[in-house]
Design a protein around this motif. Structure first.
Motif, PDB file in Angstrom:
ATOM      1  N   ILE A  18       4.598   0.514  -7.030  1.00  0.00           N
ATOM      2  CA  ILE A  18       3.601  -0.425  -7.572  1.00  0.00           C
ATOM      3  C   ILE A  18       2.487   0.379  -8.219  1.00  0.00           C
ATOM      4  O   ILE A  18       2.070   1.421  -7.694  1.00  0.00           O
ATOM      5  N   ASP A  19       1.988  -0.114  -9.351  1.00  0.00           N
ATOM      6  CA  ASP A  19       0.829   0.493  -9.989  1.00  0.00           C
ATOM      7  C   ASP A  19      -0.353   0.395  -9.030  1.00  0.00           C
ATOM      8  O   ASP A  19      -0.729  -0.712  -8.619  1.00  0.00           O
ATOM      9  N   PRO A  20      -0.966   1.525  -8.645  1.00  0.00           N
ATOM     10  CA  PRO A  20      -2.071   1.483  -7.677  1.00  0.00           C
ATOM     11  C   PRO A  20      -3.218   0.569  -8.088  1.00  0.00           C
ATOM     12  O   PRO A  20      -3.913   0.021  -7.249  1.00  0.00           O
ATOM     13  N   GLY A  21      -3.419   0.366  -9.394  1.00  0.00           N
ATOM     14  CA  GLY A  21      -4.522  -0.482  -9.851  1.00  0.00           C
ATOM     15  C   GLY A  21      -4.424  -1.914  -9.350  1.00  0.00           C
ATOM     16  O   GLY A  21      -5.418  -2.624  -9.239  1.00  0.00           O
ATOM     17  N   ARG A  79       2.495   6.203  -2.730  1.00  0.00           N
ATOM     18  CA  ARG A  79       3.493   7.267  -2.821  1.00  0.00           C
ATOM     19  C   ARG A  79       3.983   7.413  -4.260  1.00  0.00           C
ATOM     20  O   ARG A  79       4.421   6.447  -4.868  1.00  0.00           O
ATOM     21  N   ARG A  80       3.907   8.612  -4.777  1.00  0.00           N
ATOM     22  CA  ARG A  80       4.204   8.844  -6.195  1.00  0.00           C
ATOM     23  C   ARG A  80       5.601   8.391  -6.577  1.00  0.00           C
ATOM     24  O   ARG A  80       5.804   7.806  -7.640  1.00  0.00           O
ATOM     25  N   GLN A  82       0.834  -1.208   0.000  1.00  0.00           N
ATOM     26  CA  GLN A  82       0.000   0.000   0.000  1.00  0.00           C
ATOM     27  C   GLN A  82       0.869   1.259   0.000  1.00  0.00           C
ATOM     28  O   GLN A  82       0.544   2.245  -0.677  1.00  0.00           O
ATOM     29  N   MET A  83       1.964   1.235   0.735  1.00  0.00           N
ATOM     30  CA  MET A  83       2.880   2.378   0.745  1.00  0.00           C
ATOM     31  C   MET A  83       3.487   2.591  -0.639  1.00  0.00           C
ATOM     32  O   MET A  83       3.555   3.720  -1.142  1.00  0.00           O
TER      33      MET A  83
END
Length: 287
Positions: A75-78, A27-28, A22-23
């Motif tokens: 990581i890709d948020p999707g 985070r961009r 999740q972190m």
């Protein structure tokens, strides 16, 4: 016993890995080793093992070196759309924050927190929403606060998490108290007193039916057992908290109190108010 400990440890590592994912997704620029060390309070080598597990578990992890020559994992948020907080944990946090905001007169904040809570519930199925509300209510009703100025004693998160899980059941809790050499106790949690020190309010069946307090900072280990129990229906955390300024209690010291005033004193005390939830009836009998 060793198998059970191994399962608990594996589960804890899985929770940490999800948190790390999740972190990395939120985070961009991703997350660095130093940030992982600080966030999880672990060694540099353990942080490296966590990033290796992250790359093994998720297919689209990107590891890039930044201008500061530090490697960051992203990581890709999707990928994490279906990874959510346990709803009852989020509802507990929102309910407690709203309650505190209301108590402090921050009504606008209380309303916003309440709206966030309702929005979270609306995204759940009716069954999941009912279960989440019931679990959150079980924990919140078991919290009471004793106000006292000054710094507060810090509690290890894993101990507080175990107590919270036990209150949801309710389940019995196996603890090691005050000393690693002390025999383990099996307690039946009834609530938590928040204040200068935080106390577990529980019954120790091996020592009778008396509800006792146990300092959470002196609980060295806590394990939730797959054993439910019947809570004392006559017990009230709110009533217990009003008597807990000390925090130790002697049941023999509590009982009905009638104040007798001389007629002239009773006339002057006509507007006297007792503290809320103090348990005093406020009766005045002229003598």
């Amino acid at each position: 016993m060793s198998i059970a400990v191994g399962v608990v440890m594996s589960f804890a590592k899985a929770q940490d890995l999800i948190r790390l994912a999740q972190m990395a997704a939120s985070r961009r620029t991703g997350v660095s080793l130093d940030e992982i060390v600080e966030e999880f309070a672990i060694s540099h080598r353990t942080a490296q093992r966590m990033t290796q597990a992250l790359e093994t578990t998720f297919a689209n992890v990107a590891a890039e070196d930044g201008a500061d020559r530090k490697r960051r994992w992203r990581i890709d948020p999707g990928t994490l759309e279906r990874l959510q907080l346990r709803p009852e944990t989020a509802i507990e946090a929102l309910d407690y924050a709203a309650r505190e905001a209301g108590t402090e007169g921050r009504l606008r904040h209380a309303q916003v927190l309440s709206d966030l809570r309702e929005g979270l519930l609306s995204r759940l199925s009716r069954r999941d929403a009912a279960r989440a509300e019931a679990d959150a209510e079980a924990v919140l009703s078991a919290l009471a606060e004793v106000t006292r100025p000054g710094p507060r004693v810090s509690i290890r998160p894993e101990i507080l998490d175990a107590v919270t899980e036990a209150l949801r059941g309710p389940f019995r809790l196996r603890v090691r108290y005050k000393s690693h050499h002390a025999p383990e106790r099996v307690l039946e949690p009834h609530g938590v007193l928040l204040g200068h020190r935080t106390y577990l309010v529980a019954r120790d069946p091996a020592k009778g039916d008396l509800i006792r307090t146990f300092r959470l900072d002196q609980i060295l280990s806590a394990e939730v057992l797959d054993e439910s129990f019947v809570m004392d229906l006559a017990f009230s955390m709110e009533r217990f908290a009003t008597r807990s300024f000390g925090v130790w209690q002697n049941p023999a010291q509590f009982g009905p109190v009638v104040w007798h005033f001389a007629p002239h004193a009773a006339e002057r005390a006509a507007g006297f108010r007792f503290p809320p939830r103090s348990g005093w009836s406020g009766r005045k009998t002229a003598a």
